[in-house]
Each structure stands twice: as C-alpha cells, then as structure tokens.
Design a protein around this motif. Structure first.
Motif, mmCIF file in Angstrom:
data_model
loop_
_atom_site.group_PDB
_atom_site.id
_atom_site.type_symbol
_atom_site.label_atom_id
_atom_site.label_comp_id
_atom_site.label_asym_id
_atom_site.label_seq_id
_atom_site.Cartn_x
_atom_site.Cartn_y
_atom_site.Cartn_z
ATOM 1 N N GLN A 30 0.881 -1.284 -0.390
ATOM 2 C CA GLN A 30 -0.449 0.266 0.003
ATOM 3 C C GLN A 30 0.917 1.260 -0.169
ATOM 4 O OE1 GLN A 30 -2.510 0.660 3.355
ATOM 5 N NE2 GLN A 30 -3.666 -1.516 2.772
ATOM 6 N N LEU A 31 1.775 1.308 0.951
ATOM 7 C CA LEU A 31 2.728 2.548 1.069
ATOM 8 C C LEU A 31 3.400 2.891 -0.627
ATOM 9 C CD1 LEU A 31 3.619 3.403 3.580
ATOM 10 C CD2 LEU A 31 6.180 2.470 3.378
ATOM 11 N N LEU A 32 3.298 1.641 -0.850
ATOM 12 C CA LEU A 32 4.362 2.277 -2.739
ATOM 13 C C LEU A 32 2.629 2.367 -3.523
ATOM 14 C CD1 LEU A 32 6.859 -0.432 -2.736
ATOM 15 C CD2 LEU A 32 7.369 1.929 -2.751
ATOM 16 N N GLU A 33 1.529 1.931 -3.685
ATOM 17 C CA GLU A 33 0.582 2.667 -4.412
ATOM 18 C C GLU A 33 0.446 3.740 -4.372
ATOM 19 O OE1 GLU A 33 -1.053 0.499 -6.196
ATOM 20 O OE2 GLU A 33 -0.683 -1.345 -5.675
ATOM 21 N N PRO A 34 0.594 4.328 -5.469
ATOM 22 C CA PRO A 34 0.338 6.250 -6.000
ATOM 23 C C PRO A 34 -0.367 7.106 -4.896
ATOM 24 C CG PRO A 34 0.384 4.804 -7.651
ATOM 25 C CD PRO A 34 0.211 3.741 -7.081
ATOM 26 N N THR A 35 -2.433 5.990 -4.502
ATOM 27 C CA THR A 35 -3.504 6.327 -4.423
ATOM 28 C C THR A 35 -3.047 6.794 -3.062
ATOM 29 O OG1 THR A 35 -3.876 4.188 -4.834
ATOM 30 C CG2 THR A 35 -4.657 5.291 -6.254
ATOM 31 N N THR A 36 -2.672 6.108 -2.565
ATOM 32 C CA THR A 36 -2.847 5.630 -0.892
ATOM 33 C C THR A 36 -2.228 6.921 -0.046
ATOM 34 O OG1 THR A 36 -0.157 4.824 -0.168
ATOM 35 C CG2 THR A 36 -2.435 3.793 -0.103
ATOM 36 N N GLU A 76 15.967 -2.307 2.093
ATOM 37 C CA GLU A 76 15.715 -1.592 1.400
ATOM 38 C C GLU A 76 14.784 -1.774 0.175
ATOM 39 O OE1 GLU A 76 15.188 1.131 2.456
ATOM 40 O OE2 GLU A 76 16.324 1.248 4.558
ATOM 41 N N LEU A 77 16.247 -2.258 -0.391
ATOM 42 C CA LEU A 77 15.277 -3.024 -1.576
ATOM 43 C C LEU A 77 14.270 -4.168 -1.761
ATOM 44 C CD1 LEU A 77 18.888 -2.897 -4.326
ATOM 45 C CD2 LEU A 77 16.532 -1.362 -4.202
ATOM 46 N N SER A 125 13.216 3.221 1.569
ATOM 47 C CA SER A 125 11.823 2.663 1.287
ATOM 48 C C SER A 125 10.570 2.991 1.695
ATOM 49 C CB SER A 125 12.232 1.108 0.723
ATOM 50 O OG SER A 125 11.864 0.667 2.091
ATOM 51 N N GLN A 126 10.803 4.071 3.007
ATOM 52 C CA GLN A 126 9.647 4.143 3.263
ATOM 53 C C GLN A 126 9.642 5.628 3.088
ATOM 54 O OE1 GLN A 126 9.739 3.242 7.826
ATOM 55 N NE2 GLN A 126 10.002 1.039 6.715
ATOM 56 N N GLY A 127 10.773 6.528 2.753
ATOM 57 C CA GLY A 127 10.356 7.746 1.595
ATOM 58 C C GLY A 127 11.075 8.289 2.437
ATOM 59 N N ARG A 128 12.726 8.583 3.263
ATOM 60 C CA ARG A 128 13.833 9.242 3.577
ATOM 61 C C ARG A 128 14.220 9.254 1.986
ATOM 62 N NH1 ARG A 128 17.253 7.746 7.838
ATOM 63 N NH2 ARG A 128 18.029 9.734 8.055
ATOM 64 N N GLY A 129 14.180 10.803 2.680
ATOM 65 C CA GLY A 129 15.547 11.565 1.674
ATOM 66 C C GLY A 129 14.765 11.689 0.127
#
Ligand SMILES: Nc1nc2c(ncn2[C@@H]2O[C@H](COP(=O)(O)OP(=O)(O)OP(=O)(O)O)[C@@H](O)[C@H]2O)c(=O)[nH]1
Ligand SMILES: [K+]
Ligand SMILES: [Mg+2]
Length: 366
Positions: free
Chosen positions: A40-46, A162-163, A124-128
């Motif tokens: 979900q975290l990677l879905e563009p819609t969340t 991360e990958l 992967s959680q959006g840092r940087g």
C-alpha cells in the motif's frame, strides 16, 4: 491509524512474538499483513506518502543498469569513467541529486547506465529521495549495488533490506507456483514436490490473511512462506544484481581477496581504473543479451551492426529490431548458428523460433 503506524505496530508485535511451532501460523499471518501494508505504501493512490514515482528518465538502448548505493561510494565516478557522460563527483554526500543517464557501448549493444542519488537507511519508507531511487531500480535489467570496500560489510545488508522492502528480489527466480483465483469451489492446494518449509495449514492461513477463499494453488518447488506471499502479491520484480566493491586501492590485499570471493561480487577501483574491464564482462553475462547478425540474400552477414535482444528472444523480436512493419510482411526466415537444427547449415523457421547468441538471420517477405 496511518499505514506507517500500522506497519510499525506489526513489526513490534513480530519482534515480541517468540518464534516456535505454536506461533508459526500467527507469525505467517503477521508477515502477510505486513507485506500488504508495505505494498500500500507504494501505491500512488494512498495517502501514506507521495506516489512511488521514479525520476523521469527515458529508457533507451538495449538494457538498463541502475547504480544503487549509499552516498559517496563512487557511483558518479563510475559513470564518468564508463560513459561519455560526466556526472559531478565530490567528497561530500548527496552530490548527485537526480538520475543521470549515460551509455556504454559494448559488444555492439547500447547499455544505459543510470547514476542515481545515494540512498540512506529507510529509503523505502520515503526518506530522502529514496523512494524515487528505488522505484527507478525496479525498472532496471541489472542492479549494480555499489559498495565502499573501506566501509563495514553491514552496508550491503542494509541496502538489500531497502530493495526487498519495495518488492525487488535480487538474484532470485520467480517461485514456481501456479496460483489461480476463482469465484467458487473453495481452496485447492496441490504440490508436485515435497514441501519442507511450509505445510497446507500455513498456506491456508496466509490465504485467509488475504481474504482469499476460492483458488487453485499448484506448488512446484520447495518454497518458503515468504515466497508464497510474493506469489500472492504478484508484482515482485526479480532482478539480477552485482555487488561491486569500489575503492579497493584503499584496503589490504586480504580484504580484496575476501570481497572478491563472495558470490556475484566484483572488486574495482574507479579512481585507479582497476578491474573495470572485468566488471563489464560480468555485467554483460548478467544481462544475458544476445547478438543477432542480419544478412541480405546473396550478401555476407553484416557483422558491424548486430541487433541486441534479451535471452529468449524470437525471430519476431529480430523483425522488430530491423523495422516496425516487417512482421506484417514476414514469410519465413533462414537462420544460421547455434539455434539452427542443422548448424552449420541454415534452418527455415517461423516467427516463434527462439534465436541464440551470434545467430545470422535472413528475413524473407511477401
Ligand atoms: N580512494 C578512492 N576514492 C574514490 C574512488 N572512486 C571514487 N572515489 C572518491 O569517492 C568520493 C565520492 O565519489 P562520488 O563519485 O561523488 O560518489 P557518489 O556515490 O556518486 O556520491 P553521491 O552522489 O554523493 O551519492 C570522491 O571523493 C571520489 O573521488 C576509488 O576508486 N578510490
Ligand atoms: K559524493
Ligand atoms: Mg554521485
């Protein structure tokens, strides 16, 4: 509660739960949940974060290689050495802030090499710019994980995490499982091999976690529960990876030897130009490209300008490589080389014929 908090909660519960026979299924369920939230975290819609969009770089050439690594390991130095593109190099971290494409001409193939910003733990959680970097990595045909030979070996494991977290599976094959969702009939599980890491109950628990009540599952290799979850999620990317240790000019010979002996690893020094040719050979092997030479009737094959294709390519791909409209006019092809049944003589073949590296092909049209 946001997705990030939910993920954290599950991770904490997993850490609290002792691993034993009695908790096995519960842990399986937690893993399934965790994977779902991560997806979900990677879905563009969340609303969990900005879309997992990559940098806007056109894919070009015959293959794409992405440079992934912590800051200042020498990614830009590598791009500048291997291609005609210069990417800024500096001793401070986060010198590179966007994706910089360069081209390597090798064996008649054009390989796009992508220099990327360094990523940090938690990328992967959006840092940087981590999320953007890892989504570019997903589009690569090969990942070069660049590591600093002078730094701890821990860096490699952190990057792998991360990958993995964004659904990339390095140097692994898609699990051999046929999964078919249905509208009725319940859950039918079959296995063609002995399963030592999972049993039917574990599979059912995970399916329940995904609210799947009707499906056929045919398991054809001895998979783990994580691999089964990957099959259910379905969007995993299986990408080859080379672990490249740079800056070997600054470590002991013993260290170099130890790093070089690891699987899928290559040691180099960008600055001293050490082992770069060998790295190219290894990149080529991992990409698994095939070169096809074309030949006009009554002429010698054109050995100067091969068509580069993926392993598994067919005559149809060769046609596309010559001209877009060729397939519609195609009658038959003659092929010389390893894929010809009559090698060294030619075989007459159709569009579905799989070609092999260094084949010579003549196309005949209507
Ligand atoms: N000793 C040594 N230093 C190197 C080598 N390759 C690169 N460097 C140095 O490492 C530093 C970082 O190099 P960059 O190419 O900017 O590293 P990067 O990975 O692109 O860094 P970011 O863009 O900040 O993530 C520079 O000071 C380089 O001169 C090498 O083979 N040996
Ligand atoms: K740098
Ligand atoms: Mg850089």
């Amino acid at each position: 509660m946001g997705v990030l908090e939910k993920i954290k909660e599950i991770e904490e519960e997993m850490a609290r739960t002792q691993k034993n026979k009695a908790t096995e299924y519960h842990l399986g369920l937690l893993k399934a949940k965790l994977a779902r939230y991560r997806a979900q975290l990677l879905e563009p819609t969340t609303k969990a974060g900005k879309a997992g969009e990559g940098f806007d770089v056109m894919k070009s050439g015959d293959a794409r290689v992405a440079l992934i690594g912590f800051p200042s390991v020498g990614k830009s130095t590598f791009l500048s050495k291997m291609t005609r593109t210069a990417s800024a190099v500096a001793a401070y971290e986060f010198t590179t802030l966007t994706a910089i494409p360069g081209v390597i001409d090798y064996q008649g193939a054009r390989i796009q090499l992508l220099d990327l910003p360094g990523i940090v733990e938690g990328a992967s959680q959006g840092r940087g710019r981590g999320r953007q970097v890892v989504s570019v990595a997903k589009t690569a045909d090969l990942i070069i994980m660049m590591l600093d030979a002078t730094k701890s070996q821990e860096q490699r494991r952190l990057l792998e995490i991360e990958l993995e977290a964004v659904g990339i599976r390095l140097n692994r094959k898609r699990p051999d499982v046929v999964f078919k969702q249905k509208t009725g009939g319940g859950i039918v599980i079959n296995a063609t091999v002995k399963l030592t890491k999972i049993d039917e109950k574990a599979v059912r628990t995970v399916l329940a976690g995904y609210k799947i009540h009707n499906c056929d599952v045919m398991i054809r290799e001895d998979i783990s529960i994580d691999e089964f979850i990957d099959v259910l999620i379905g969007t995993r990317k299986y990408i080859p990876c080379l672990y490249v240790y740079n800056k070997i000019d600054s470590v002991s010979l013993e260290m170099i030897e130890q790093l070089a002996q690891q699987e899928n690893s290559v040691v180099i020094s960008c600055e001293m130009g050490l082992n770069l040719d060998y790295l190219l050979v290894r990149m080529w092997d991992q990409l698994g490209l095939v070169k096809i030479y074309t030949k006009k009737r009554g002429e010698h094959p054109d050995l100067t300008d091969p068509i580069c294709l993926r392993k598994g390519a067919t005559i149809e791909h060769v046609c596309h490589g010559i001209h877009r409209s060729l397939v519609s006019k195609f009658r038959y092809a003659l092929v010389w080389g390893k894929s010809s049944k009559f090698n060294p003589h030619a075989q007459k073949v159709g569009l579905n014929h799989p070609v092999a590296d260094e084949d010579v092909v003549s196309i005949f049209t209507k």
